[in-house]
Scaffold this active site. Structure first.
Site, PDB file in Angstrom:
ATOM      1  N   ASP A  65       0.853  -1.204   0.000  1.00 22.13           N
ATOM      2  CA  ASP A  65       0.000   0.000   0.000  1.00 22.13           C
ATOM      3  C   ASP A  65       0.882   1.246   0.000  1.00 22.13           C
ATOM      4  O   ASP A  65       1.035   1.913   1.015  1.00 22.13           O
ATOM      5  CB  ASP A  65      -0.901  -0.056   1.246  1.00 22.13           C
ATOM      6  CG  ASP A  65      -1.789   1.162   1.409  1.00 22.13           C
ATOM      7  OD1 ASP A  65      -2.063   1.852   0.409  1.00 22.13           O
ATOM      8  OD2 ASP A  65      -2.222   1.424   2.554  1.00 22.13           O
ATOM      9  N   ASP A  70       2.289  10.010  -9.115  1.00 24.41           N
ATOM     10  CA  ASP A  70       3.430  10.718  -9.715  1.00 24.41           C
ATOM     11  C   ASP A  70       3.188  10.766 -11.217  1.00 24.41           C
ATOM     12  O   ASP A  70       2.095  10.397 -11.680  1.00 24.41           O
ATOM     13  CB  ASP A  70       4.723   9.945  -9.365  1.00 24.41           C
ATOM     14  CG  ASP A  70       5.942  10.852  -9.283  1.00 24.41           C
ATOM     15  OD1 ASP A  70       6.117  11.693 -10.205  1.00 24.41           O
ATOM     16  OD2 ASP A  70       6.722  10.732  -8.329  1.00 24.41           O
ATOM     17  N   ARG A 215      -5.272  -0.534  13.324  1.00 17.75           N
ATOM     18  CA  ARG A 215      -5.187  -0.338  14.779  1.00 17.75           C
ATOM     19  C   ARG A 215      -6.164  -1.150  15.618  1.00 17.75           C
ATOM     20  O   ARG A 215      -5.790  -1.541  16.735  1.00 17.75           O
ATOM     21  CB  ARG A 215      -5.295   1.164  15.100  1.00 17.75           C
ATOM     22  CG  ARG A 215      -4.020   1.907  14.714  1.00 17.75           C
ATOM     23  CD  ARG A 215      -4.231   3.385  14.566  1.00 17.75           C
ATOM     24  NE  ARG A 215      -5.026   3.686  13.379  1.00 17.75           N
ATOM     25  CZ  ARG A 215      -5.305   4.918  12.969  1.00 17.75           C
ATOM     26  NH1 ARG A 215      -4.862   5.958  13.666  1.00 17.75           N
ATOM     27  NH2 ARG A 215      -6.017   5.110  11.879  1.00 17.75           N
TER      28      ARG A 215
HETATM   29  O1  C5P Z   1      -5.443   1.628  11.703  1.00 23.22           O
HETATM   30  P1  C5P Z   1      -6.451   1.696  10.600  1.00 23.22           P
HETATM   31  O2  C5P Z   1      -7.427   0.528  10.610  1.00 23.22           O
HETATM   32  O3  C5P Z   1      -7.132   3.029  10.489  1.00 23.22           O
HETATM   33  O4  C5P Z   1      -5.569   1.503   9.279  1.00 23.22           O
HETATM   34  C1  C5P Z   1      -6.072   1.680   7.995  1.00 23.22           C
HETATM   35  C2  C5P Z   1      -4.986   1.388   7.020  1.00 23.22           C
HETATM   36  O5  C5P Z   1      -5.506   1.538   5.703  1.00 23.22           O
HETATM   37  C3  C5P Z   1      -3.784   2.290   7.112  1.00 23.22           C
HETATM   38  O6  C5P Z   1      -2.642   1.489   6.846  1.00 23.22           O
HETATM   39  C4  C5P Z   1      -3.973   3.314   6.025  1.00 23.22           C
HETATM   40  O7  C5P Z   1      -2.755   3.756   5.484  1.00 23.22           O
HETATM   41  C5  C5P Z   1      -4.750   2.511   4.990  1.00 23.22           C
HETATM   42  N1  C5P Z   1      -5.628   3.273   4.101  1.00 23.22           N
HETATM   43  C6  C5P Z   1      -6.628   4.097   4.547  1.00 23.22           C
HETATM   44  N2  C5P Z   1      -7.407   4.806   3.658  1.00 23.22           N
HETATM   45  C7  C5P Z   1      -7.235   4.665   2.362  1.00 23.22           C
HETATM   46  C8  C5P Z   1      -6.236   3.802   1.888  1.00 23.22           C
HETATM   47  C9  C5P Z   1      -5.453   3.107   2.796  1.00 23.22           C
HETATM   48  O8  C5P Z   1      -6.838   4.188   5.752  1.00 23.22           O
HETATM   49  N3  C5P Z   1      -8.016   5.280   1.515  1.00 23.22           N
END
Ligand code: C5P
Length: 236
Positions: A65, A70, A215
């Site tokens: 991810d 770019d 998280r």
């Molecule tokens: O901790 P949490 O459940 O919020 O993590 C969500 C994960 O998904 C993180 O790694 C974040 O970078 C990723 N993410 C996001 N929203 C997006 C794309 C990826 O929260 N649109």
């Protein structure tokens, strides 16, 4: 090693750790038959491609991810490099535009191993006022719909969106278009910086193919228990 006849359920655990050894410790307790893993910017910047190869080598389908955004040539090269690492999924920002997404698609299609390629629409941490500040008009649902349509035309396999947009996208673009939803929060979990959140069960019912959970698992006192509770909610 995962049995390819039984694809794992829809959970993708986001290994958002500061140190590779913490990520490896949790990954070592997880079962590739029960979840996939996601490596994002923090862990990749610390652990690099060797960590990704190690996780892939231990049998996990891995979502890299890094949300490339770019010029087309640069993003195409980055996607080809990601494919070389053997990852299951890689992503770009739909806001990079049609030509950038097409270049990314062309780059992975010529690789021996072709990962799924999805485009981030509007980050789940953004609400309408945050969108307006960066010039995105309309509601999150309208902007996500617009960007998902563009992503589909540009040959993406699917999009990253919030579960709030999943049912509309599913009805517009059908079963084959893959919907990946972060912002997943069990009822009792903290939202943190996420704005457009939904519970795991509701996200699945809304049509999400894959649920990204960070998280609520990684920051739980007992991550395996937290994951099992989410699995139980999904099975119910
Ligand atoms: O901790 P949490 O459940 O919020 O993590 C969500 C994960 O998904 C993180 O790694 C974040 O970078 C990723 N993410 C996001 N929203 C997006 C794309 C990826 O929260 N649109």
């Amino acid at each position: 090693m995962r049995d390819s006849h039984f694809p794992p359920p829809p959970l993708i655990v986001a290994l958002d750790f500061a140190r590779p050894r913490e990520a490896l410790r949790l990954a070592g307790q997880l079962d590739p038959g029960r979840c996939r893993l996601k490596v994002g910017k923090e862990l990749f910047t610390r652990g690099g491609p060797r960590l990704v190869e190690r996780l892939v080598g231990s049998g996990f389908e891995l979502f890299l991810d890094l949300k490339y955004h770019d010029i087309p040539n640069t993003v195409a090269g980055a996607c080809a490099a990601a494919a070389d690492l053997g990852v299951w999924m890689v992503n770009v920002h739909a806001l990079g535009g049609r030509r950038m997404m097409e270049a990314a698609r062309d780059a992975i299609e010529s690789q021996a191993h072709r990962p799924l390629l999805v485009a981030v629409t509007v980050l789940t941490s953004m609400d309408q006022s945050a969108m307006r500040e960066v010039g995105l008009s309309g509601t999150p649902q309208e902007a996500v719909g617009r960007l998902a349509g563009l992503a589909r035309e540009a040959g993406m396999d699917g999009v990253v969106c919030s579960a709030h947009e999943a049912s509309v996208l599913r009805s517009l673009y059908g079963r084959e278009f893959c919907l990946v939803t972060p912002g997943v929060r069990p009822a009792a979990a903290e939202r943190g910086d996420q704005k457009r959140v939904m519970t795991p069960g509701a996200a699945r019912r809304a049509g999400a193919d894959y649920l990204v959970v960070g998280r609520p698992v990684t920051a739980a006192p007992e991550p395996l228990r937290a994951l099992a509770a989410i699995e139980a909610e999904l099975a119910a």
